[in-house]
Design an enzyme around this catalytic site. Structure first.
Site: not given
Length: 406
Positions: A179-180
């Site tokens: 996600d990051i």
């Protein structure tokens, strides 16, 4: 004024990848309007414990997870399942430069909020869609979460203790790294689209997929496979291409040794009291050390247990050999370098007085990051944004509120 202070972002995303991109843009000065569901808001607001505590030590409604990715934004609640809500979002999109969303493929088309609909009213809009698998392909309709993508995308096949070791098996990374990384790649794509718009004119649609990002970030391990046809295996904390480059036991714990070249290995061998290692025909070069990993690593482990972690770090740093401790988060935020770089900050918060935050790692000489406000309460800026951006009268906003649109 931040580098992006001339831009307005409409953030329709929730959870992490999209909000992370929105927070980066907000830290760089952009006005970011976070559109949330009335009553519930971003899913992560409820992803606790832990929750932020107020001045009396009682839990607030704000989960720590939500607080990690929504700084410098304004929260506006709009129910765009209703026609009036759709109209309000379209009007906000017409006055925005960037839109970020992470709904399922086709999910916003039913509300007239997809790219094809919005580019008609704002041809300059940069519209970034973030999904698990992208807008095309056989998996496009599937939902995708970070943990699942770490497994499907190969990362977990590389992470964890090797087969045969105690506790062997695949392990996910301890933060939602996919996600990051998707948030970071999305930010890069948005900035590239802005540069294109500045020179050529016109917006565009950006199609970001967690799986694409995960596979792209396999980096050297992907190339190890593509050049040999052999899938890399889990090595625990060891490196597939460099030796020694892993954790080792000490007299009071463990430390990390990251020898990047033959000169550093010679220096390490001298500090370890084993200078002959550097000239040993099994260990003289990195290629030889990789080939003879099973012989060398036990020898190093036998040597490292006779000094403490602090002693190893001090002596190897003096010799110019990269190394370091394995810190927990209390040690991380107590570290003098972390303190010197100002990585822990606090911002005023309506419920808690102050809310802790991790500072942006971006350092710019002319347009530094500004911390304007804490992650907003749900709907905190609804009235202000609709009046300022759309020019609605207070009575009109109140009527929308009464009708359940806001």
């Amino acid at each position: 004024m931040g580098a992006l202070s001339h831009l307005r972002v409409l953030d329709l995303s929730r959870v992490l990848a999209g909000p992370w991109a929105g927070q980066i843009l907000a830290d760089l000065g952009a006005e970011v309007i976070k559109v949330e569901r009335p009553g519930n808001g971003d899913d992560t607001r409820a992803w606790g414990p832990p929750f932020l505590k107020d001045a009396y030590g009682e839990n607030t409604s704000e989960a720590a997870y939500y607080l990690s990715a929504n700084r410098n934004k304004q929260s506006v609640t709009i129910d765009f399942t209703q026609a009036e809500g759709q109209r309000l979002v379209r009007e906000l999109a017409a006055k925005s430069d960037i839109l970020i969303e992470n709904f399922k493929v086709g999910g916003l088309a039913a509300y007239g909020l997809d790219y094809e609909s919005l580019k008609v009213i704002n041809p300059d809009l940069i519209y970034c869609s973030i999904t698990g698998f992208g807008q095309t392909g056989p998996y496009a309709k599937r939902a995708g979460y970070d943990f699942m993508i770490q497994g499907l995308g190969g990362l977990m096949s590389l992470t964890g203790r090797p087969e045969g070791d105690e506790g062997a098996g695949p392990v996910k990374v301890g933060v939602a790294l996919t996600d990051i990384l998707t948030g970071l790649y999305s930010t890069v794509a948005i900035l590239a689209a802005l540069a294109h718009r500045e020179h050529e004119g016109g917006g565009q649609h950006i199609d970001m997929a967690l799986l694409d990002v995960q596979v792209a970030c396999l980096a050297n391990q992907a190339m190890n496979y593509l050049t040999t046809g052999i899938a890399p295996k889990r090595l625990g904390n060891a490196h597939p291409n460099i030796v020694p480059y892993q954790d080792f036991p000490t007299a009071d714990g463990d430390f990390i040794l990251t020898v990047g070249n033959d000169g550093q290995f010679r220096k390490f061998a001298e500090v370890a009291g084993q200078p002959q290692w550097a000239d040993d025909p099994r260990f003289a070069t990195n290629k030889l050390r990789v080939a003879n990993r099973a012989v060398l690593i036990p020898l190093i482990r036998q040597a490292t247990v006779f000094k403490t972690t602090a002693e190893w770090v001090a002596q190897l740093e003096q010799a110019g050999v990269p190394c370091g401790p394995i810190n927990d988060l209390s040690q991380v935020f107590a570290d003098p370098q972390v303190k010197a770089r100002g990585l822990a900050i606090e911002l005023p918060h309506a419920l808690a007085g102050l809310v802790p935050q991790v500072a942006s790692p971006i350092r710019m000489s002319e347009t530094p990051v500004e911390y304007r406000n804490a992650p907003p309460l749900l709907g905190e800026h609804t009235f202000e944004v609709l009046q300022r951006v759309l020019g609605l009268e207070a009575a009109a906003v109140a009527a929308f509120k009464e009708a359940g649109v806001l």
